[in-house]
Scaffold this active site. Structure first.
Site, PDB file in Angstrom:
ATOM      1  N   THR A  19      39.492 -44.412 -16.151  1.00  0.00           N
ATOM      2  CA  THR A  19      40.436 -44.962 -15.444  1.00  0.00           C
ATOM      3  C   THR A  19      40.559 -44.305 -14.078  1.00  0.00           C
ATOM      4  OG1 THR A  19      41.901 -43.336 -16.434  1.00  0.00           O
ATOM      5  CG2 THR A  19      41.824 -45.256 -17.571  1.00  0.00           C
ATOM      6  N   ASN A  20      40.087 -42.957 -13.833  1.00  0.00           N
ATOM      7  CA  ASN A  20      40.051 -42.502 -12.405  1.00  0.00           C
ATOM      8  C   ASN A  20      39.100 -43.056 -11.770  1.00  0.00           C
ATOM      9  OD1 ASN A  20      42.005 -40.052 -12.048  1.00  0.00           O
ATOM     10  ND2 ASN A  20      41.419 -39.586 -13.904  1.00  0.00           N
ATOM     11  N   ILE A  94      29.663 -29.003 -18.256  1.00  0.00           N
ATOM     12  CA  ILE A  94      29.720 -27.997 -17.161  1.00  0.00           C
ATOM     13  C   ILE A  94      28.407 -27.897 -16.571  1.00  0.00           C
ATOM     14  CG2 ILE A  94      30.193 -25.614 -16.799  1.00  0.00           C
ATOM     15  CD1 ILE A  94      32.144 -25.629 -19.614  1.00  0.00           C
ATOM     16  N   ASN A 109      36.952 -32.025  -8.681  1.00  0.00           N
ATOM     17  CA  ASN A 109      37.143 -32.277  -9.990  1.00  0.00           C
ATOM     18  C   ASN A 109      38.777 -32.546 -10.153  1.00  0.00           C
ATOM     19  OD1 ASN A 109      36.819 -32.580 -12.786  1.00  0.00           O
ATOM     20  ND2 ASN A 109      37.633 -30.362 -13.115  1.00  0.00           N
ATOM     21  N   HIS A 111      41.796 -32.120 -12.935  1.00  0.00           N
ATOM     22  CA  HIS A 111      42.082 -31.539 -14.341  1.00  0.00           C
ATOM     23  C   HIS A 111      43.674 -31.852 -14.726  1.00  0.00           C
ATOM     24  CE1 HIS A 111      41.700 -28.997 -17.230  1.00  0.00           C
ATOM     25  NE2 HIS A 111      42.881 -28.307 -17.191  1.00  0.00           N
ATOM     26  N   ASP A 147      37.237 -24.941 -14.168  1.00  0.00           N
ATOM     27  CA  ASP A 147      38.629 -25.124 -13.500  1.00  0.00           C
ATOM     28  C   ASP A 147      39.220 -23.929 -12.405  1.00  0.00           C
ATOM     29  OD1 ASP A 147      38.206 -27.560 -15.063  1.00  0.00           O
ATOM     30  OD2 ASP A 147      39.318 -26.693 -16.663  1.00  0.00           O
ATOM     31  N   GLU A 176      47.447 -38.641 -11.750  1.00  0.00           N
ATOM     32  CA  GLU A 176      46.102 -38.460 -11.326  1.00  0.00           C
ATOM     33  C   GLU A 176      45.455 -39.435 -10.317  1.00  0.00           C
ATOM     34  OE1 GLU A 176      43.428 -37.429 -14.594  1.00  0.00           O
ATOM     35  OE2 GLU A 176      45.055 -36.620 -15.581  1.00  0.00           O
TER      36      GLU A 176
HETATM   37  C1  GRF Z   1      41.709 -37.118 -17.038  1.00  0.00           C
HETATM   38  O1  GRF Z   1      42.964 -36.688 -17.681  1.00  0.00           O
HETATM   39  C2  GRF Z   1      41.329 -35.877 -16.148  1.00  0.00           C
HETATM   40  O2  GRF Z   1      41.979 -35.245 -15.626  1.00  0.00           O
HETATM   41  C3  GRF Z   1      40.484 -35.196 -17.083  1.00  0.00           C
HETATM   42  O3  GRF Z   1      40.014 -36.180 -18.205  1.00  0.00           O
HETATM   43  C4  GRF Z   1      40.689 -37.361 -18.118  1.00  0.00           C
HETATM   44  C5  GRF Z   1      39.719 -38.674 -17.761  1.00  0.00           C
HETATM   45  O4  GRF Z   1      40.212 -39.622 -17.857  1.00  0.00           O
HETATM   46  N1  GRF Z   1      39.665 -34.282 -16.749  1.00  0.00           N
HETATM   47  P1  GRF Z   1      39.626 -40.807 -17.221  1.00  0.00           P
HETATM   48  O5  GRF Z   1      38.289 -41.129 -18.081  1.00  0.00           O
HETATM   49  O6  GRF Z   1      39.615 -40.951 -15.831  1.00  0.00           O
HETATM   50  O7  GRF Z   1      40.654 -42.174 -17.688  1.00  0.00           O
END
Ligand code: GRF
Length: 189
Positions: A19-20, A94, A109, A111, A147, A176
């Site tokens: 989704t990001n 990693i 990144n 988090h 992180d 996010e």
């Molecule tokens: C997010 O919560 C991000 O912070 C973490 O993994 C999740 C990924 O979500 N690192 P998506 O695949 O972007 O929906």
């Protein structure tokens, strides 16, 4: 404003839903800041890959089981595509110290916690177990420790009385999607 040929070339690394990634792709279409040229996944069936393909972005899967070998291939691919920034977005592997040193650009990144608190996995359940009042999300530079790189942007999210890991995760994910593009704006300005 930058002409389309001058846009900063970005690669996004994912392992899952993406989704990001989706959000960054949509943001990039509305702005002249950057272009996502490559999406890399360590999972063949990461659903984010489908959205990338729909948007005609090159995708490539590296399982990273033979880590050094695959990292070398990734570095070559990044060089070939003139990638200047790597955005990790739910990438569950990693990257080695060597990879971070050799990549000639920035790695960032996202988090789902208020770093430096709650590094690593299962952040939401640990936050709830500890009866925290707030959690949130952080965009940070990637260094060789998990992180732990310099923080670019954070957003606090209040924990509600009936929150479960899932409800908290959903509320944080929304934030996010707001801070990842903003963080990119910051490092690109
Ligand atoms: C997010 O919560 C991000 O912070 C973490 O993994 C999740 C990924 O979500 N690192 P998506 O695949 O972007 O929906």
């Amino acid at each position: 404003m930058k002409s389309s040929g001058n846009k900063v070339r970005i690669a996004v690394f994912i392992s899952g839903t993406g989704t990001n990634l989706k959000n960054l792709i949509n943001f990039s279409k509305k702005n002249n800041l950057f272009k996502i040229k490559l999406v890399i996944s360590n999972k063949r069936n990461a659903t984010g890959l489908i959205f990338a393909k729909k948007n005609r972005i090159n995708t490539k899967v590296y399982y990273l089981k033979a880590k050094l070998k695959d990292e070398r291939k990734i570095l070559n691919n990044l060089k070939k595509n003139k990638i200047k920034i790597i955005c990790l977005a739910g990438f569950m592997k990693i990257l080695s110290k060597n990879f971070i040193k050799k990549f000639n650009g920035k790695i960032i990144n996202i988090h789902p916690s208020l770093l430096p608190k709650y590094k690593g996995l299962n952040t939401h359940s640990r936050v709830l177990d500890n009866n925290e009042k707030y959690s949130g999300c952080t965009v940070h530079f990637v260094n060789s420790k998990l992180d732990s790189g310099k923080i670019i942007l954070q957003k606090k999210v209040k924990i509600l009385q009936n929150d479960t890991s899932l409800t908290l995760q959903k509320r944080i994910l929304k934030q996010e999607h707001k801070i990842y593009p903003k963080a990119l704006r910051i490092i690109l300005s």
